[in-house]
Write an enzyme that holds these catalytic residues in place. Structure first.
Site, PDB file in Angstrom:
ATOM      1  N   ARG A   9      11.780 -28.917  26.814  1.00  3.16           N
ATOM      2  CA  ARG A   9      13.030 -29.545  27.284  1.00  3.16           C
ATOM      3  C   ARG A   9      13.140 -29.597  28.962  1.00  3.16           C
ATOM      4  O   ARG A   9      13.745 -30.404  29.628  1.00  3.16           O
ATOM      5  CB  ARG A   9      14.023 -28.894  26.882  1.00  3.16           C
ATOM      6  CG  ARG A   9      15.357 -29.876  26.839  1.00  3.16           C
ATOM      7  CD  ARG A   9      16.620 -29.009  26.148  1.00  3.16           C
ATOM      8  NE  ARG A   9      16.561 -29.514  24.563  1.00  3.16           N
ATOM      9  CZ  ARG A   9      16.815 -30.587  24.247  1.00  3.16           C
ATOM     10  NH1 ARG A   9      17.102 -31.631  24.818  1.00  3.16           N
ATOM     11  NH2 ARG A   9      17.058 -30.631  22.751  1.00  3.16           N
ATOM     12  N   SER A  18      -2.220 -20.054  -3.796  1.00  6.61           N
ATOM     13  CA  SER A  18      -2.654 -18.503  -4.041  1.00  6.61           C
ATOM     14  C   SER A  18      -1.664 -18.329  -5.425  1.00  6.61           C
ATOM     15  O   SER A  18      -2.207 -17.325  -6.456  1.00  6.61           O
ATOM     16  CB  SER A  18      -2.064 -17.681  -3.094  1.00  6.61           C
ATOM     17  OG  SER A  18      -2.677 -18.106  -1.729  1.00  6.61           O
ATOM     18  N   ASP A  71       1.690 -22.021  -2.367  1.00 10.77           N
ATOM     19  CA  ASP A  71       1.449 -22.565  -3.482  1.00 10.77           C
ATOM     20  C   ASP A  71       0.197 -22.383  -4.422  1.00 10.77           C
ATOM     21  O   ASP A  71      -0.110 -21.936  -5.767  1.00 10.77           O
ATOM     22  CB  ASP A  71       1.846 -24.007  -3.136  1.00 10.77           C
ATOM     23  CG  ASP A  71       1.882 -24.860  -4.262  1.00 10.77           C
ATOM     24  OD1 ASP A  71       2.699 -24.512  -5.210  1.00 10.77           O
ATOM     25  OD2 ASP A  71       1.228 -26.050  -4.421  1.00 10.77           O
ATOM     26  N   GLU A 102       4.673 -32.918  10.581  1.00 10.05           N
ATOM     27  CA  GLU A 102       3.255 -33.571  10.417  1.00 10.05           C
ATOM     28  C   GLU A 102       3.152 -34.449   9.395  1.00 10.05           C
ATOM     29  O   GLU A 102       2.383 -35.402   9.476  1.00 10.05           O
ATOM     30  CB  GLU A 102       2.086 -32.628  10.554  1.00 10.05           C
ATOM     31  CG  GLU A 102       1.920 -31.644   9.520  1.00 10.05           C
ATOM     32  CD  GLU A 102       0.725 -30.573   9.609  1.00 10.05           C
ATOM     33  OE1 GLU A 102      -0.248 -31.096   9.875  1.00 10.05           O
ATOM     34  OE2 GLU A 102       0.963 -29.834   8.840  1.00 10.05           O
ATOM     35  N   VAL A 131       0.923  -0.871  -0.057  1.00 11.27           N
ATOM     36  CA  VAL A 131      -0.011   0.003   0.087  1.00 11.27           C
ATOM     37  C   VAL A 131       0.823   1.274  -0.009  1.00 11.27           C
ATOM     38  O   VAL A 131       0.684   2.078  -0.794  1.00 11.27           O
ATOM     39  CB  VAL A 131      -0.808   0.014   1.399  1.00 11.27           C
ATOM     40  CG1 VAL A 131      -1.575   1.342   1.340  1.00 11.27           C
ATOM     41  CG2 VAL A 131      -1.995  -1.016   1.056  1.00 11.27           C
ATOM     42  N   ASP A 145       5.657 -22.821   5.793  1.00  7.64           N
ATOM     43  CA  ASP A 145       6.225 -24.058   5.371  1.00  7.64           C
ATOM     44  C   ASP A 145       7.765 -23.658   4.618  1.00  7.64           C
ATOM     45  O   ASP A 145       8.430 -24.631   4.596  1.00  7.64           O
ATOM     46  CB  ASP A 145       5.475 -24.907   4.370  1.00  7.64           C
ATOM     47  CG  ASP A 145       4.057 -25.422   5.044  1.00  7.64           C
ATOM     48  OD1 ASP A 145       4.316 -25.604   6.212  1.00  7.64           O
ATOM     49  OD2 ASP A 145       3.145 -25.837   4.409  1.00  7.64           O
ATOM     50  N   GLU A 196      17.223 -34.375  19.517  1.00 11.17           N
ATOM     51  CA  GLU A 196      18.102 -35.692  19.362  1.00 11.17           C
ATOM     52  C   GLU A 196      17.852 -36.290  17.900  1.00 11.17           C
ATOM     53  O   GLU A 196      18.587 -37.150  17.656  1.00 11.17           O
ATOM     54  CB  GLU A 196      17.666 -36.627  20.526  1.00 11.17           C
ATOM     55  CG  GLU A 196      18.660 -36.367  21.593  1.00 11.17           C
ATOM     56  CD  GLU A 196      18.302 -34.910  22.468  1.00 11.17           C
ATOM     57  OE1 GLU A 196      17.149 -34.545  22.550  1.00 11.17           O
ATOM     58  OE2 GLU A 196      19.391 -34.249  22.861  1.00 11.17           O
ATOM     59  N   ARG A 215      12.295 -37.884  30.454  1.00 12.98           N
ATOM     60  CA  ARG A 215      11.483 -38.339  29.570  1.00 12.98           C
ATOM     61  C   ARG A 215      11.798 -38.194  27.984  1.00 12.98           C
ATOM     62  O   ARG A 215      12.742 -37.143  27.800  1.00 12.98           O
ATOM     63  CB  ARG A 215      10.116 -37.777  29.674  1.00 12.98           C
ATOM     64  CG  ARG A 215       9.263 -38.241  30.936  1.00 12.98           C
ATOM     65  CD  ARG A 215       8.003 -37.396  31.088  1.00 12.98           C
ATOM     66  NE  ARG A 215       7.321 -37.538  32.123  1.00 12.98           N
ATOM     67  CZ  ARG A 215       6.276 -36.828  32.636  1.00 12.98           C
ATOM     68  NH1 ARG A 215       6.102 -35.538  32.019  1.00 12.98           N
ATOM     69  NH2 ARG A 215       5.999 -37.076  33.777  1.00 12.98           N
TER      70      ARG A 215
END
Ligand code: F6P
Length: 305
Positions: free
Chosen positions: A140, A90, A88, A208, A9, A113, A173, A148
């Site tokens: 952590r 758009s 991608d 994911e 703009v 991404d 790790e 754990r």
């Protein structure tokens, strides 16, 4: 994206060109959800995530008739060019308007991404990575104190750019990406060996698109007996105040897009190569694949020893 809108703009107004903003992406163009964007209207948004113009996925725009309606709406609004900020989908839409109707379009890469070719960075990636490492750092503390294994799932349905960067910066790790084959058995064995040497907690970062954190957590628990937990970061990576890097990137790319389209360039996407601003044909950008940097992957493995 707000920083990019502000830049488009103000750069255009600086060249004496009026800017029309459409709400809800391509669907908003079809439905003529337009308004003139004055300079003051984009004030106070540089620190806000998301987009003041909102966004939407449009099935109608995927059809030729839908795109024709969009072109008619652009004509009604006396628009001579269109700057599209997005990933991608758009950018593919922008290329279609350019190829089918010879409409002047200019793309700005916006995707957490970071999977768009023709630019080293897309707007939002740096912020998403920083959000992910803040979460990893916090998790952590529990991983260490309670001894754990934590499996942290980050976004990236088709690629692992966020996972790799967050894994490196968060000292993970193991990092699992959709692009790179992995063996959960080997990872479990690695964790067992590390535990024998005294390492009692671990962080595994998974994109994911590679696997679900819950499934990996179950596998590791079954194979090692270690207590394990899964954390899914999800959409918190897509929001929040952008980092300084993302804001400046968005300002540079938005201003460049406005300046190039006003100067008569068409059918391109702006980007950065190193610290240099560049612009490439959308047809090239959308046909080239952006690959994971193998050196970074090796570095992640070496650091995890
Ligand atoms: O394309 C960006 C992205 O954030 C992906 O990493 C993620 O899988 C997807 O969008 C989520 O999309 P939605 O919000 O539609 O679920």
């Amino acid at each position: 994206m707000n920083a990019a809108i502000r830049a488009v703009v103000r750069a255009a107004i600086g060249r004496g060109v009026e800017v029309v903003g459409f709400n809800h992406g391509y669907q908003g163009i079809i439905d003529n959800e337009s308004r003139i964007l004055e300079s003051y209207m984009v004030g106070g948004i540089i620190d806000r995530g998301g987009t003041i113009l909102r966004t939407a996925r449009s099935k109608e725009f995927m059809t030729f008739d839908g795109r024709k309606k969009a072109i008619e709406s652009l004509a009604v609004n006396e628009c001579e060019g269109l700057v599209v900020i997005g990933g991608d989908g758009s950018l593919t839409g922008a290329l279609k308007l350019h190829e089918e109707f010879e409409f002047a379009v200019m793309g700005v890469p916006g995707s957490i991404d970071n999977d768009i070719s023709g630019t080293d960075f897309s707007i939002g990636f740096d912020t998403a990575v920083n959000t992910a490492i803040q979460a990893i750092d916090r998790v952590r503390d529990t991983a260490y104190s309670h001894e754990r294994v934590f499996v942290i799932e980050v976004m990236g349905r088709h690629n692992g750019f966020i996972a790799l960067e967050a894994g490196l910066a968060g000292g993970a790790e193991a990092v699992l990406l959709p692009e790179v084959p992995y063996s959960l058995l080997e990872i479990s064995n690695g964790l067992r060996m590390a535990a024998e040497k005294g390492k009692r907690s671990s962080i595994i970062v998974v994109a994911e698109g590679a696997a679900r954190a819950g499934d990996i957590k179950d596998f590791i628990h079954k194979n090692t007996g270690f207590e394990a937990r899964a954390v899914v970061l999800g959409h918190m990576q897509r929001g929040g105040s952008p980092t300084a890097f993302d804001r400046v990137l968005a300002l540079r790319l938005g201003a460049l897009a406005a300046n190039r389209i006003i100067s008569g360039y068409r059918g391109e996407m702006v980007g950065v190569d190193g610290n240099k601003l560049v612009s490439h044909p959308l047809s090239y950008v959308l046909s080239a694949e952006r690959n994971i940097d193998p050196d970074r992957m090796i570095l992640a493995e070496v650091m995890a020893q």
